[in-house]
Design a protein around this motif. Structure first.
Motif, PDB file in Angstrom:
ATOM      1  N   ASN A  19      12.271  -3.483  -1.650  1.00 43.65           N
ATOM      2  CA  ASN A  19      12.323  -2.457  -2.678  1.00 43.65           C
ATOM      3  C   ASN A  19      11.251  -2.719  -3.727  1.00 43.65           C
ATOM      4  O   ASN A  19      11.526  -3.231  -4.805  1.00 43.65           O
ATOM      5  CB  ASN A  19      13.711  -2.431  -3.329  1.00 43.65           C
ATOM      6  CG  ASN A  19      14.818  -2.288  -2.293  1.00 43.65           C
ATOM      7  OD1 ASN A  19      14.673  -1.551  -1.335  1.00 43.65           O
ATOM      8  ND2 ASN A  19      15.914  -3.003  -2.500  1.00 43.65           N
ATOM      9  N   VAL A  20      10.039  -2.388  -3.373  1.00 45.53           N
ATOM     10  CA  VAL A  20       8.901  -2.566  -4.270  1.00 45.53           C
ATOM     11  C   VAL A  20       8.157  -1.246  -4.345  1.00 45.53           C
ATOM     12  O   VAL A  20       8.000  -0.539  -3.340  1.00 45.53           O
ATOM     13  CB  VAL A  20       7.958  -3.689  -3.771  1.00 45.53           C
ATOM     14  CG1 VAL A  20       6.790  -3.876  -4.721  1.00 45.53           C
ATOM     15  CG2 VAL A  20       8.726  -4.994  -3.636  1.00 45.53           C
ATOM     16  N   SER A  21       7.719  -0.893  -5.536  1.00 45.27           N
ATOM     17  CA  SER A  21       7.029   0.379  -5.721  1.00 45.27           C
ATOM     18  C   SER A  21       5.680   0.368  -4.997  1.00 45.27           C
ATOM     19  O   SER A  21       5.050  -0.690  -4.848  1.00 45.27           O
ATOM     20  CB  SER A  21       6.812   0.646  -7.204  1.00 45.27           C
ATOM     21  OG  SER A  21       5.959  -0.338  -7.767  1.00 45.27           O
ATOM     22  N   PRO A  22       5.209   1.525  -4.536  1.00 49.30           N
ATOM     23  CA  PRO A  22       3.895   1.579  -3.876  1.00 49.30           C
ATOM     24  C   PRO A  22       2.765   1.098  -4.769  1.00 49.30           C
ATOM     25  O   PRO A  22       1.800   0.504  -4.287  1.00 49.30           O
ATOM     26  CB  PRO A  22       3.750   3.060  -3.518  1.00 49.30           C
ATOM     27  CG  PRO A  22       5.152   3.583  -3.444  1.00 49.30           C
ATOM     28  CD  PRO A  22       5.906   2.819  -4.485  1.00 49.30           C
ATOM     29  N   GLN A  23       2.879   1.333  -6.087  1.00 52.22           N
ATOM     30  CA  GLN A  23       1.828   0.879  -6.992  1.00 52.22           C
ATOM     31  C   GLN A  23       1.744  -0.641  -7.022  1.00 52.22           C
ATOM     32  O   GLN A  23       0.643  -1.220  -7.061  1.00 52.22           O
ATOM     33  CB  GLN A  23       2.079   1.417  -8.405  1.00 52.22           C
ATOM     34  CG  GLN A  23       1.975   2.935  -8.541  1.00 52.22           C
ATOM     35  CD  GLN A  23       3.200   3.657  -8.019  1.00 52.22           C
ATOM     36  OE1 GLN A  23       4.227   3.035  -7.759  1.00 52.22           O
ATOM     37  NE2 GLN A  23       3.087   4.973  -7.870  1.00 52.22           N
TER      38      GLN A  23
END
Length: 292
Positions: free
Chosen positions: A144-148
């Motif tokens: 669960n890590v943002s694409p940015q």
């Protein structure tokens, strides 16, 4: 049927022993033979292998002599009617049926071995247990890590090594598939799920970069196997950025794949392959047979 199975087992053992003889001849003098008396040790080893072949051949002859011929023809059931096909394109159908049965038996055998091995593997790449997943929320992990954040980590790695180019694409929604070009030595496709490396495929420079097809060259297939092992070794759910940077640092050590000698035997080639294994801590090159 017991003597028949015994004869088949004896033939398998004989084939394995003969294969060991040819493998020893193909490898020639190895590093484990030492420096003194290498030829004598090699000849003694070859003599022992040939003696084993002779003994296994005697076992096969004894097993075959103990067999009794069948009293009549085998009952082939309805498959015997296939030989009555008049169409030329169907006359080979029986041979194809036999091959399909053999292939199915091998699938069952390998599946049973895979189940036995996987049931002993207790490694888990997730925070949650299946029994508690319904009662607890999934904790924040490398999935669960943002694409940015993923783009930032990959861009940082790309700037660290001027001779390694890392490009990013998202063919599958938000998950990243990066293409890594290491000089003019090799190229790779690395699939991410968040910041967790899911799959790695290493290919030669100029080969088509497809995620699910392996390289046509044995050396890059070996590097792919070692990359999968390193992917699991460096995996860290609590420090996903460090895990990715550590893997990329290890992968960058293949920049001298074809011009770096083995750290142990100091040879560039062994069994017609360069040192395809890299130490996970020191990054020193080793042949697969020479690794500590």
């Amino acid at each position: 049927m017991e003597p028949f199975y015994t004869a088949l087992s004896s033939i398998k053992v004989l084939r394995c022993s003969v294969g060991q003889v040819f493998s020893s001849l193909a490898n020639g003098l190895r590093a484990d033979h030492g420096e003194e008396g290498r030829e004598t040790k090699f000849l003694l080893e070859l003599q022992e292998l040939l003696s084993a072949v002779t003994q296994h051949l005697r076992d096969v002859e004894q097993a075959v002599n103990s067999l009794t011929p069948p009293p009549g023809p085998f009952n082939l059931g309805n498959t015997s009617l296939l030989s009555q096909e008049s169409a030329q394109e169907r006359q080979q159908l029986y041979n194809q049926v036999v091959l399909s049965y053999k292939w199915t038996d091998k699938v069952h055998e390998y599946s049973n071995l895979a189940v036995a091995l996987l049931s002993q593997n207790s490694l888990k790449r997730s925070y949650t247990n299946s029994s508690t997943a319904k009662r607890k929320k999934t904790l924040t992990s490398s999935h669960n890590v943002s694409p940015q954040a993923v783009d930032t980590v990959i861009a940082t790695i790309d700037r660290l090594y001027p001779d390694m180019n890392v490009s990013v694409s998202r063919p599958f929604a938000t998950n990243v598939v990066s293409q890594v070009t290491l000089g003019r030595v090799l190229q790779a496709v690395v699939a991410f799920k968040g910041l967790m490396i899911e799959w790695v495929v290493v290919k030669g420079y100029g080969e088509s970069l497809e995620l699910w097809t392996e390289s046509r060259h044995k050396v890059f297939r070996k590097v792919t196997e070692h990359a999968h092992a390193a992917m699991l070794h460096f995996y860290s759910p609590t420090l996903p950025e460090l895990a990715v940077r550590s893997f990329m640092t290890w992968f960058h050590s293949y920049i001298n794949l074809f011009n770096g000698p083995c750290k142990r035997c100091n040879n560039h080639l062994y069994s017609a392959l360069p040192p395809t294994w890299r130490d996970l801590r020191t990054l020193e090159p080793y042949h697969e047979e020479c690794k500590p």
